[in-house]
Scaffold this motif. Structure first.
Motif, PDB file in Angstrom:
ATOM      1  N   ASP A 191     -18.098 -85.404 -64.836  1.00 49.87           N
ATOM      2  CA  ASP A 191     -18.211 -86.165 -63.425  1.00 49.87           C
ATOM      3  C   ASP A 191     -19.560 -85.960 -62.798  1.00 49.87           C
ATOM      4  OD1 ASP A 191     -15.525 -86.988 -63.430  1.00 49.87           O
ATOM      5  OD2 ASP A 191     -15.136 -84.573 -63.579  1.00 49.87           O
ATOM      6  N   TYR A 192     -20.066 -84.830 -62.916  1.00 49.07           N
ATOM      7  CA  TYR A 192     -21.310 -84.555 -62.358  1.00 49.07           C
ATOM      8  C   TYR A 192     -22.259 -83.978 -63.581  1.00 49.07           C
ATOM      9  CZ  TYR A 192     -20.227 -84.870 -57.616  1.00 49.07           C
ATOM     10  OH  TYR A 192     -19.445 -85.321 -56.228  1.00 49.07           O
ATOM     11  N   ILE A 193     -23.814 -84.108 -63.302  1.00 52.62           N
ATOM     12  CA  ILE A 193     -24.724 -83.780 -64.441  1.00 52.62           C
ATOM     13  C   ILE A 193     -25.748 -82.699 -63.612  1.00 52.62           C
ATOM     14  CG2 ILE A 193     -26.757 -84.426 -65.665  1.00 52.62           C
ATOM     15  CD1 ILE A 193     -25.426 -87.253 -65.774  1.00 52.62           C
ATOM     16  N   SER A 194     -26.020 -81.747 -64.326  1.00 51.37           N
ATOM     17  CA  SER A 194     -26.924 -80.623 -63.878  1.00 51.37           C
ATOM     18  C   SER A 194     -27.989 -80.373 -64.998  1.00 51.37           C
ATOM     19  CB  SER A 194     -26.190 -79.313 -63.501  1.00 51.37           C
ATOM     20  OG  SER A 194     -27.175 -78.204 -63.260  1.00 51.37           O
ATOM     21  N   TYR A 203     -18.044 -77.587 -53.942  1.00 48.78           N
ATOM     22  CA  TYR A 203     -17.349 -77.370 -52.587  1.00 48.78           C
ATOM     23  C   TYR A 203     -17.642 -78.585 -51.639  1.00 48.78           C
ATOM     24  CZ  TYR A 203     -15.817 -75.672 -47.984  1.00 48.78           C
ATOM     25  OH  TYR A 203     -15.236 -75.726 -46.585  1.00 48.78           O
ATOM     26  N   TYR A 204     -19.101 -78.716 -51.516  1.00 53.18           N
ATOM     27  CA  TYR A 204     -19.613 -79.428 -50.375  1.00 53.18           C
ATOM     28  C   TYR A 204     -19.430 -80.992 -51.094  1.00 53.18           C
ATOM     29  CZ  TYR A 204     -21.836 -75.756 -48.066  1.00 53.18           C
ATOM     30  OH  TYR A 204     -21.779 -74.724 -47.247  1.00 53.18           O
ATOM     31  N   ALA A 205     -19.578 -81.088 -52.268  1.00 50.47           N
ATOM     32  CA  ALA A 205     -19.401 -82.226 -52.986  1.00 50.47           C
ATOM     33  C   ALA A 205     -17.975 -83.080 -52.437  1.00 50.47           C
ATOM     34  CB  ALA A 205     -19.602 -82.564 -54.566  1.00 50.47           C
ATOM     35  N   TYR A 206     -16.855 -82.049 -52.939  1.00 58.18           N
ATOM     36  CA  TYR A 206     -15.623 -82.466 -52.819  1.00 58.18           C
ATOM     37  C   TYR A 206     -15.151 -82.792 -51.145  1.00 58.18           C
ATOM     38  CZ  TYR A 206     -10.447 -82.099 -52.781  1.00 58.18           C
ATOM     39  OH  TYR A 206      -9.134 -82.469 -52.793  1.00 58.18           O
ATOM     40  N   MET A 255      -9.669 -79.815 -56.693  1.00 59.91           N
ATOM     41  CA  MET A 255     -11.126 -79.911 -57.354  1.00 59.91           C
ATOM     42  C   MET A 255     -11.089 -79.689 -58.564  1.00 59.91           C
ATOM     43  SD  MET A 255     -14.778 -78.798 -55.717  1.00 59.91           S
ATOM     44  CE  MET A 255     -14.279 -77.016 -56.098  1.00 59.91           C
ATOM     45  N   ASN A 256     -11.291 -80.748 -59.638  1.00 56.76           N
ATOM     46  CA  ASN A 256     -11.271 -80.363 -60.947  1.00 56.76           C
ATOM     47  C   ASN A 256     -12.343 -81.195 -61.410  1.00 56.76           C
ATOM     48  OD1 ASN A 256     -10.618 -78.925 -63.072  1.00 56.76           O
ATOM     49  ND2 ASN A 256      -9.132 -80.495 -63.829  1.00 56.76           N
ATOM     50  N   PHE A 257     -13.494 -81.348 -60.923  1.00 54.71           N
ATOM     51  CA  PHE A 257     -14.651 -81.941 -61.456  1.00 54.71           C
ATOM     52  C   PHE A 257     -15.223 -81.399 -62.696  1.00 54.71           C
ATOM     53  CE2 PHE A 257     -15.229 -82.965 -56.748  1.00 54.71           C
ATOM     54  CZ  PHE A 257     -15.033 -84.116 -57.092  1.00 54.71           C
ATOM     55  N   LYS A 258     -15.533 -82.105 -63.625  1.00 47.75           N
ATOM     56  CA  LYS A 258     -16.230 -81.488 -64.889  1.00 47.75           C
ATOM     57  C   LYS A 258     -17.728 -81.789 -64.543  1.00 47.75           C
ATOM     58  CE  LYS A 258     -15.367 -81.990 -69.278  1.00 47.75           C
ATOM     59  NZ  LYS A 258     -15.359 -82.597 -70.494  1.00 47.75           N
ATOM     60  N   LYS A 286     -20.939 -67.351 -67.179  1.00 48.18           N
ATOM     61  CA  LYS A 286     -20.621 -66.487 -65.754  1.00 48.18           C
ATOM     62  C   LYS A 286     -20.078 -67.227 -64.523  1.00 48.18           C
ATOM     63  CE  LYS A 286     -22.301 -62.203 -68.051  1.00 48.18           C
ATOM     64  NZ  LYS A 286     -23.278 -60.983 -67.801  1.00 48.18           N
ATOM     65  N   GLN A 287     -20.267 -68.383 -64.427  1.00 52.91           N
ATOM     66  CA  GLN A 287     -20.126 -69.177 -63.362  1.00 52.91           C
ATOM     67  C   GLN A 287     -18.683 -68.890 -62.693  1.00 52.91           C
ATOM     68  OE1 GLN A 287     -22.180 -71.333 -61.293  1.00 52.91           O
ATOM     69  NE2 GLN A 287     -23.258 -69.815 -62.234  1.00 52.91           N
ATOM     70  N   SER A 288     -18.476 -68.782 -61.595  1.00 49.77           N
ATOM     71  CA  SER A 288     -17.173 -68.570 -60.843  1.00 49.77           C
ATOM     72  C   SER A 288     -16.206 -70.339 -61.127  1.00 49.77           C
ATOM     73  CB  SER A 288     -17.316 -68.374 -59.646  1.00 49.77           C
ATOM     74  OG  SER A 288     -18.082 -69.154 -58.677  1.00 49.77           O
ATOM     75  N   TYR A 289     -17.270 -71.143 -61.278  1.00 49.26           N
ATOM     76  CA  TYR A 289     -16.803 -72.361 -61.532  1.00 49.26           C
ATOM     77  C   TYR A 289     -16.697 -72.571 -63.043  1.00 49.26           C
ATOM     78  CZ  TYR A 289     -15.478 -77.535 -60.741  1.00 49.26           C
ATOM     79  OH  TYR A 289     -14.745 -78.497 -61.066  1.00 49.26           O
ATOM     80  N   LYS A 290     -15.261 -72.816 -63.488  1.00 48.74           N
ATOM     81  CA  LYS A 290     -15.279 -72.981 -65.183  1.00 48.74           C
ATOM     82  C   LYS A 290     -15.331 -74.161 -65.855  1.00 48.74           C
ATOM     83  CE  LYS A 290     -14.872 -68.446 -65.120  1.00 48.74           C
ATOM     84  NZ  LYS A 290     -16.136 -67.611 -65.460  1.00 48.74           N
ATOM     85  N   ASN A 291     -15.275 -75.234 -65.049  1.00 50.54           N
ATOM     86  CA  ASN A 291     -14.907 -76.534 -65.803  1.00 50.54           C
ATOM     87  C   ASN A 291     -16.310 -77.205 -66.013  1.00 50.54           C
ATOM     88  OD1 ASN A 291     -13.979 -78.781 -66.936  1.00 50.54           O
ATOM     89  ND2 ASN A 291     -13.159 -79.618 -64.996  1.00 50.54           N
ATOM     90  N   LEU A 292     -17.124 -76.389 -66.942  1.00 51.63           N
ATOM     91  CA  LEU A 292     -18.227 -76.753 -67.421  1.00 51.63           C
ATOM     92  C   LEU A 292     -18.433 -77.420 -68.862  1.00 51.63           C
ATOM     93  CD1 LEU A 292     -20.345 -73.857 -66.118  1.00 51.63           C
ATOM     94  CD2 LEU A 292     -19.895 -75.845 -64.999  1.00 51.63           C
ATOM     95  N   GLU A 293     -19.370 -78.206 -69.286  1.00 46.17           N
ATOM     96  CA  GLU A 293     -19.704 -78.658 -70.386  1.00 46.17           C
ATOM     97  C   GLU A 293     -21.186 -78.343 -70.499  1.00 46.17           C
ATOM     98  OE1 GLU A 293     -19.370 -82.864 -72.634  1.00 46.17           O
ATOM     99  OE2 GLU A 293     -20.432 -83.009 -70.723  1.00 46.17           O
ATOM    100  N   ILE A 294     -21.633 -77.279 -71.512  1.00 45.77           N
ATOM    101  CA  ILE A 294     -22.883 -76.984 -71.505  1.00 45.77           C
ATOM    102  C   ILE A 294     -23.525 -77.308 -72.773  1.00 45.77           C
ATOM    103  CG2 ILE A 294     -24.494 -74.883 -71.910  1.00 45.77           C
ATOM    104  CD1 ILE A 294     -21.959 -73.153 -70.703  1.00 45.77           C
TER     105      ILE A 294
END
Length: 189
Positions: A84-87, A105-108, A1-4, A27-35
Motif C-alpha cells: 500500500d505504501y512504498i519506501s 501511525y500518522y498516515a492512518y 491499521m494493516n498497510f503493507k 527488526k522493525q516494530s511494524y511487521k507487515n513489510l515486503e522487502i
C-alpha cells in the motif's frame, strides 16, 4: 491499521553493509513489510547474501539483474511492489526500529499519502534529527522540499497509487532530485 509497506533496496557491492541494512528492516516494530532486494549485478558476495537472507524470512524477495545503476534497480523494485505504501532504502543505510510504525501511525490517523522523516547522518553526528509533526498541503510540501533541497527518496513513504507509473530516469546523476521533482509536479496538478 494493516498497510503493507514495500521497501525497495538497490544492492550493488555492499557486502560490508547489507546485513546491517536488512537487519534494521527485519527488526522493525511494524511487521507487515515486503522487502525487495534488487541485486544490480554485484561483483562481490552481495547477491549471495541477498539469497541467504531471503531463505531466512518470507518477507524478503530477491531480484538479480545485470548492472544498470541505482535508478534501474529502483525501477525494477517498483515493478515488483505489492504494498500500500512504498519506501526506498539505500543498502548502506539503516533505519530506526520504530520508523515505519511511527510513520504509518500518522498516515492512518491523518489520512496522509506521503510521510517524511528527517535523516540522521553519520557524517555529522552532532546534527540531530528533528522530532516534530507537521501536516502540509501539496503546495506547502513542494515548496519546502525544493527550498530545503530535501530530494532524497529515502526519507519518505509514499502511498502506492501516487507512484504506480512514475519511474526513475536511468543513467543520470541526481536521480532522487529528478524523481522527486516529477513526483511533486504530478502531485500538484
Amino acid at each position: 491499521m494493516n498497510f503493507k509497506v514495500s521497501v525497495v533496496v538497490p544492492v550493488y557491492n555492499v557486502e560490508k553493509y547489507l546485513h546491517r541494512c536488512v537487519d534494521s528492516l527485519l527488526k522493525q516494530s511494524y511487521k507487515n513489510l515486503e522487502i525487495i532486494l534488487i541485486n544490480d549485478g554485484s561483483l562481490d558476495s552481495s547477491g549471495e547474501i541477498c539469497d541467504e537472507l531471503a531463505k531466512k524470512d518470507h518477507r524478503i524477495k530477491v531480484v538479480h539483474q545485470k548492472n544498470g545503476g541505482l535508478s534501474a534497480a529502483r525501477n525494477t523494485g517498483l515493478n515488483h511492489v505489492t504494498g500500500d505504501y512504498i519506501s526506498f532504502i539505500d543498502s548502506d543505510d539503516w533505519i530506526e526500529q520504530s520508523m515505519y510504525e511511527e510513520m504509518l501511525y500518522y498516515a492512518y490517523n491523518h489520512n496522509l499519502d506521503i510521510i517524511e522523516c528527517d535523516i540522521q547522518s553519520t557524517m555529522d553526528p552532532e546534527k540531530k534529527a528533528k522530532e516534530k509533526f507537521i501536516i502540509e498541503n501539496k503546495e506547502q510540501n513542494a515548496l519546502r522540499i525544493i527550498e530545503n533541497q530535501f530530494f532524497s527518496v529515502c526519507r519518505r513513504i509514499y502511498r502506492y497509487n501516487l507512484i504506480k507509473d512514475l519511474r526513475f530516469i536511468e543513467n543520470y546523476i541526481y536521480e532522487d532530485m529528478i524523481f522527486t521533482t516529477f513526483f511533486l509536479r504530478e502531485l500538484t496538478k
